[in-house]
Design a protein around this motif. Sequence first.
Motif, PDB file in Angstrom:
ATOM      1  N   UNK A 163      25.349  39.926 110.452  1.00 37.49           N
ATOM      2  CA  UNK A 163      24.336  40.918 110.796  1.00 37.49           C
ATOM      3  C   UNK A 163      24.870  41.809 111.909  1.00 37.49           C
ATOM      4  N   UNK A 164      24.615  43.100 111.767  1.00 38.86           N
ATOM      5  CA  UNK A 164      25.027  44.078 112.780  1.00 38.86           C
ATOM      6  C   UNK A 164      23.776  44.609 113.468  1.00 38.86           C
ATOM      7  N   UNK A 165      23.801  44.685 114.777  1.00 37.41           N
ATOM      8  CA  UNK A 165      22.667  45.236 115.513  1.00 37.41           C
ATOM      9  C   UNK A 165      23.143  46.354 116.438  1.00 37.41           C
ATOM     10  N   UNK A 166      22.321  47.385 116.578  1.00 41.11           N
ATOM     11  CA  UNK A 166      22.619  48.464 117.523  1.00 41.11           C
ATOM     12  C   UNK A 166      22.033  48.141 118.891  1.00 41.11           C
ATOM     13  N   UNK A 167      20.852  47.539 118.867  1.00 37.51           N
ATOM     14  CA  UNK A 167      20.140  47.220 120.110  1.00 37.51           C
ATOM     15  C   UNK A 167      19.653  45.780 120.092  1.00 37.51           C
ATOM     16  N   UNK A 168      18.829  45.466 119.096  1.00 37.91           N
ATOM     17  CA  UNK A 168      18.225  44.138 119.028  1.00 37.91           C
ATOM     18  C   UNK A 168      18.060  43.723 117.576  1.00 37.91           C
ATOM     19  N   UNK A 169      17.561  42.524 117.367  1.00 40.68           N
ATOM     20  CA  UNK A 169      17.434  41.978 116.020  1.00 40.68           C
ATOM     21  C   UNK A 169      16.507  42.809 115.142  1.00 40.68           C
ATOM     22  N   UNK A 170      15.613  43.604 115.752  1.00 41.24           N
ATOM     23  CA  UNK A 170      14.676  44.400 114.970  1.00 41.24           C
ATOM     24  C   UNK A 170      15.368  45.482 114.157  1.00 41.24           C
ATOM     25  N   UNK A 171      16.540  45.953 114.592  1.00 41.33           N
ATOM     26  CA  UNK A 171      17.226  47.024 113.853  1.00 41.33           C
ATOM     27  C   UNK A 171      18.451  46.506 113.093  1.00 41.33           C
ATOM     28  N   UNK A 172      18.506  45.217 112.841  1.00 42.76           N
ATOM     29  CA  UNK A 172      19.686  44.611 112.220  1.00 42.76           C
ATOM     30  C   UNK A 172      19.834  44.999 110.749  1.00 42.76           C
ATOM     31  N   UNK A 173      21.072  45.095 110.306  1.00 40.03           N
ATOM     32  CA  UNK A 173      21.358  45.223 108.884  1.00 40.03           C
ATOM     33  C   UNK A 173      22.578  44.370 108.562  1.00 40.03           C
TER      34      UNK A 173
END
Length: 229
Positions: A163-173
């Motif tokens: 999983x890749x996140x920019x900020x937090x788990x909410x924006x993961x892909x």
Amino acid sequence: MSRQAQGAILLTLGATLLSISAFSTTYVNYVKPGFRPLLMGAGAVLTVLGLLSVVADLLNRPSTHDHGPRVAWLLTAPVFALVLIAPPALGAFAARRTDGPPAPSRTATYSALAQSEVTELTLGEFIGRAYAPSDPSLAGRKVRLIGFAVPGEGGRGWYLTRMHIRCCAADAFALEVAVHGAPAPAEDSWVAVTGTWMPWRDGVPDGYGAPDFTATDVTGIEQPAEPYE
């Protein structure tokens, strides 16, 4: 709600933030490592404010108390859930429900790979190199990738995923590589896979598609300290 109760809630929130950031690495299941100082600072501020509120109430108790709505105590529900349940890092369940990453840039440039028998790459870099039309660096090179196993639909094949996140788990892909030549490990198990990239049959695709990877070795490992890329 009394000032003492308000202080107790602030103390609980502050202590929880400190416990997952200052005294453990649990926070990396939810945010990027760079947020640790901010979480520690917020936890310290909430803890101090809670202590001040409790002390002020003890030193100067009013003759009447405004208890306020009891529903305010629900603010502590997520905190106790975090402490008692401690949700793990996102895994296969979340990966199946993401739309996948945007198509990698075809103009990205990468430095030459080290001249070693096996080169370890992140999934993000591996996928980026696979999509670079002018970068044949993966051709014939043996690489090592780390991620968790996600079975394919209908039990057909499996994917090495991170999983890749920019900020937090909410924006993961999910970053995914389709693995061939090796049986699927247990779902959500972390593995290190060694093998070679399978070049695109019809050239680099326009949209996103998981690159194919022929595995020569699959080894079970512990979840990395930083589960996200």
